[in-house]
Motif scaffolding. Structure first.
Motif, PDB file in Angstrom:
ATOM      1  N   ILE A 104      -4.498   0.150  -8.425  1.00 23.47           N
ATOM      2  CA  ILE A 104      -3.092  -0.093  -8.105  1.00 23.47           C
ATOM      3  C   ILE A 104      -2.739  -1.547  -8.408  1.00 23.47           C
ATOM      4  O   ILE A 104      -1.705  -1.849  -9.029  1.00 23.47           O
ATOM      5  N   ARG A 105      -3.606  -2.463  -8.001  1.00 25.64           N
ATOM      6  CA  ARG A 105      -3.350  -3.881  -8.267  1.00 25.64           C
ATOM      7  C   ARG A 105      -3.374  -4.160  -9.761  1.00 25.64           C
ATOM      8  O   ARG A 105      -2.600  -4.992 -10.260  1.00 25.64           O
ATOM      9  N   ALA A 106      -4.241  -3.492 -10.507  1.00 20.57           N
ATOM     10  CA  ALA A 106      -4.284  -3.677 -11.959  1.00 20.57           C
ATOM     11  C   ALA A 106      -2.995  -3.180 -12.612  1.00 20.57           C
ATOM     12  O   ALA A 106      -2.504  -3.785 -13.571  1.00 20.57           O
ATOM     13  N   GLU A 107      -2.442  -2.092 -12.112  1.00 22.50           N
ATOM     14  CA  GLU A 107      -1.165  -1.601 -12.642  1.00 22.50           C
ATOM     15  C   GLU A 107      -0.056  -2.613 -12.398  1.00 22.50           C
ATOM     16  O   GLU A 107       0.748  -2.909 -13.296  1.00 22.50           O
ATOM     17  N   VAL A 108      -0.013  -3.150 -11.206  1.00 18.17           N
ATOM     18  CA  VAL A 108       1.004  -4.161 -10.885  1.00 18.17           C
ATOM     19  C   VAL A 108       0.808  -5.402 -11.744  1.00 18.17           C
ATOM     20  O   VAL A 108       1.770  -5.957 -12.299  1.00 18.17           O
ATOM     21  N   ALA A 109      -0.432  -5.858 -11.890  1.00 19.61           N
ATOM     22  CA  ALA A 109      -0.721  -7.049 -12.689  1.00 19.61           C
ATOM     23  C   ALA A 109      -0.330  -6.850 -14.147  1.00 19.61           C
ATOM     24  O   ALA A 109       0.010  -7.824 -14.834  1.00 19.61           O
ATOM     25  N   GLY A 110      -0.360  -5.616 -14.631  1.00 19.25           N
ATOM     26  CA  GLY A 110       0.029  -5.324 -16.008  1.00 19.25           C
ATOM     27  C   GLY A 110       1.522  -5.222 -16.219  1.00 19.25           C
ATOM     28  O   GLY A 110       1.968  -4.945 -17.340  1.00 19.25           O
ATOM     29  N   GLY A 111       2.293  -5.435 -15.153  1.00 19.77           N
ATOM     30  CA  GLY A 111       3.745  -5.367 -15.269  1.00 19.77           C
ATOM     31  C   GLY A 111       4.298  -3.955 -15.159  1.00 19.77           C
ATOM     32  O   GLY A 111       5.469  -3.709 -15.471  1.00 19.77           O
ATOM     33  N   HIS A 112       3.462  -3.021 -14.709  1.00 14.78           N
ATOM     34  CA  HIS A 112       3.880  -1.630 -14.599  1.00 14.78           C
ATOM     35  C   HIS A 112       4.497  -1.357 -13.229  1.00 14.78           C
ATOM     36  O   HIS A 112       4.255  -2.088 -12.270  1.00 14.78           O
ATOM     37  N   LEU A 113       5.246  -0.275 -13.133  1.00 15.09           N
ATOM     38  CA  LEU A 113       5.759   0.176 -11.857  1.00 15.09           C
ATOM     39  C   LEU A 113       4.776   1.156 -11.232  1.00 15.09           C
ATOM     40  O   LEU A 113       4.199   2.000 -11.918  1.00 15.09           O
ATOM     41  N   TRP A 134       5.737  12.949   6.167  1.00 15.21           N
ATOM     42  CA  TRP A 134       4.367  12.426   6.161  1.00 15.21           C
ATOM     43  C   TRP A 134       3.871  12.194   4.746  1.00 15.21           C
ATOM     44  O   TRP A 134       3.272  11.140   4.450  1.00 15.21           O
ATOM     45  N   GLN A 135       4.090  13.166   3.865  1.00 18.02           N
ATOM     46  CA  GLN A 135       3.654  13.018   2.472  1.00 18.02           C
ATOM     47  C   GLN A 135       4.249  11.759   1.843  1.00 18.02           C
ATOM     48  O   GLN A 135       3.567  11.032   1.099  1.00 18.02           O
ATOM     49  N   LEU A 136       5.493  11.494   2.131  1.00 16.65           N
ATOM     50  CA  LEU A 136       6.169  10.339   1.532  1.00 16.65           C
ATOM     51  C   LEU A 136       5.721   9.029   2.175  1.00 16.65           C
ATOM     52  O   LEU A 136       5.350   8.075   1.478  1.00 16.65           O
ATOM     53  N   THR A 137       5.761   8.974   3.497  1.00 14.56           N
ATOM     54  CA  THR A 137       5.495   7.693   4.166  1.00 14.56           C
ATOM     55  C   THR A 137       4.021   7.309   4.116  1.00 14.56           C
ATOM     56  O   THR A 137       3.695   6.123   4.007  1.00 14.56           O
ATOM     57  N   ALA A 138       3.117   8.290   4.198  1.00 18.88           N
ATOM     58  CA  ALA A 138       1.691   7.969   4.087  1.00 18.88           C
ATOM     59  C   ALA A 138       1.379   7.390   2.715  1.00 18.88           C
ATOM     60  O   ALA A 138       0.569   6.466   2.575  1.00 18.88           O
ATOM     61  N   THR A 139       2.029   7.923   1.687  1.00 17.92           N
ATOM     62  CA  THR A 139       1.824   7.405   0.331  1.00 17.92           C
ATOM     63  C   THR A 139       2.407   6.009   0.188  1.00 17.92           C
ATOM     64  O   THR A 139       1.791   5.129  -0.442  1.00 17.92           O
ATOM     65  N   GLN A 140       3.581   5.785   0.773  1.00 15.76           N
ATOM     66  CA  GLN A 140       4.159   4.436   0.747  1.00 15.76           C
ATOM     67  C   GLN A 140       3.193   3.434   1.374  1.00 15.76           C
ATOM     68  O   GLN A 140       2.965   2.345   0.823  1.00 15.76           O
ATOM     69  N   ARG A 141       2.618   3.804   2.497  1.00 15.48           N
ATOM     70  CA  ARG A 141       1.684   2.894   3.182  1.00 15.48           C
ATOM     71  C   ARG A 141       0.453   2.619   2.336  1.00 15.48           C
ATOM     72  O   ARG A 141      -0.030   1.485   2.262  1.00 15.48           O
ATOM     73  N   ALA A 142      -0.088   3.665   1.705  1.00 14.02           N
ATOM     74  CA  ALA A 142      -1.292   3.481   0.893  1.00 14.02           C
ATOM     75  C   ALA A 142      -1.013   2.568  -0.297  1.00 14.02           C
ATOM     76  O   ALA A 142      -1.844   1.730  -0.663  1.00 14.02           O
ATOM     77  N   ILE A 143       0.153   2.732  -0.915  1.00 12.75           N
ATOM     78  CA  ILE A 143       0.508   1.923  -2.087  1.00 12.75           C
ATOM     79  C   ILE A 143       0.737   0.465  -1.703  1.00 12.75           C
ATOM     80  O   ILE A 143       0.226  -0.449  -2.362  1.00 12.75           O
ATOM     81  N   THR A 144       1.471   0.244  -0.643  1.00 14.49           N
ATOM     82  CA  THR A 144       1.729  -1.144  -0.235  1.00 14.49           C
ATOM     83  C   THR A 144       0.455  -1.798   0.293  1.00 14.49           C
ATOM     84  O   THR A 144       0.232  -2.989   0.078  1.00 14.49           O
ATOM     85  N   ALA A 145      -0.404  -1.015   0.971  1.00  8.65           N
ATOM     86  CA  ALA A 145      -1.672  -1.564   1.451  1.00  8.65           C
ATOM     87  C   ALA A 145      -2.557  -1.994   0.290  1.00  8.65           C
ATOM     88  O   ALA A 145      -3.364  -2.924   0.421  1.00  8.65           O
ATOM     89  N   ALA A 146      -2.396  -1.334  -0.858  1.00  7.89           N
ATOM     90  CA  ALA A 146      -3.182  -1.687  -2.045  1.00  7.89           C
ATOM     91  C   ALA A 146      -2.635  -2.918  -2.751  1.00  7.89           C
ATOM     92  O   ALA A 146      -3.286  -3.447  -3.663  1.00  7.89           O
ATOM     93  N   GLY A 147      -1.445  -3.365  -2.372  1.00 10.41           N
ATOM     94  CA  GLY A 147      -0.905  -4.599  -2.945  1.00 10.41           C
ATOM     95  C   GLY A 147       0.278  -4.428  -3.862  1.00 10.41           C
ATOM     96  O   GLY A 147       0.685  -5.379  -4.533  1.00 10.41           O
TER      97      GLY A 147
END
Length: 243
Positions: A104-113, A134-147
């Motif tokens: 996830i951090r590598a995707e962000v570092a590459g300028g990707h969404l 739950w499906q939506l918010t749990a995923t939001q948390r996992a993505i933001t927790a990854a950076g």
């Protein structure tokens, strides 16, 4: 209560326990998943040496999007995108983001969404409101927790949605987005057929659906340089899904 609903609720409950414990578990995953296999190396030196980064928009923009990751072929997708100077949009699964936060951090570092594709890839319209949330918010948390920044786009698995799903996505700060060109790369198509499905259908503003998170994603990696070169030869530039 239907047996399907009982199983879904049980799966979601187990998934939540796994998330809060810092673990992940495979719940309602899509067919053809790649995460238990070893990636084949399909990016070659010749493939990257042929890369050009010019990206003129004489005919319009095309968004390249990838679903169901991050997974074992995501690093090779990122390598090709970097070589060609392409920014893309990754619709990621929460349970995979929790396992592979570095990608996830590598995707962000590459300028990707990095955007939301649900926690475990269910048919969203089959779920009740609490399960959808739950499906939506749990995923939001996992993505933001990854950076990564909090996603503002939600792509429903299988394109399966309804007014409840759309409403919950909006409440979570996202809008629903689908695609206009489906490469059907998850079906095991050859790289040439994947590329042709894009280049034969492309129009300005097209949103291309590919996958970096299924076992057939090696063919997608192989097709990607042809897709990018073909689009640019036709006067299309590659862009993010929100551009």
């Amino acid at each position: 209560m239907s047996s399907r609903r009982v199983l879904a609720e049980l799966g979601l409950g187990v998934g939540l326990l796994a998330l809060t414990a810092g673990l992940t578990i495979d719940v309602l995953s899509p067919p053809g998943k790649a995460d238990t296999e070893k990636a084949r190396t399909v990016v070659t030196t010749a493939m990257l040496q042929a890369a050009r980064t010019d990206n003129r928009c004489t005919r319009g923009r095309v968004a390249l999007t990838f679903d169901d990751g991050p997974d074992i072929y995501t690093p090779q997708v990122l390598k090709v995108l970097r070589a060609y100077g392409v920014r893309a949009t990754f619709f990621v699964m929460g349970q995979k983001a929790a396992v592979r936060p570095a990608l996830i951090r590598a995707e962000v570092a590459g300028g990707h969404l990095v955007e939301n594709h649900s926690w475990s890839h269910p048919h969203m319209a089959d779920l009740d409101q609490a399960q959808i949330d739950w499906q939506l918010t749990a995923t939001q948390r996992a993505i933001t927790a990854a950076g990564a920044p909090a996603p503002t786009l939600f792509r429903p698995p299988f394109g399966n949605t309804n007014t409840t799903v759309d409403g919950e996505a909006k409440l979570t700060g996202m809008r629903v987005i689908r695609w206009s060109i489906d490469t059907a790369d998850w079906r095991g198509r050859e790289p040439g057929d994947i590329a042709a499905s894009v280049l034969d259908q492309v129009v300005p503003g097209a949103v291309v659906l590919m996958h970096d998170g299924v076992r057939q994603s090696a063919a997608t990696v192989q097709a990607l340089p042809t897709v990018i070169r073909g689009l640019r030869a036709r006067g299309f530039c590659t862009a993010l899904a929100t551009d």
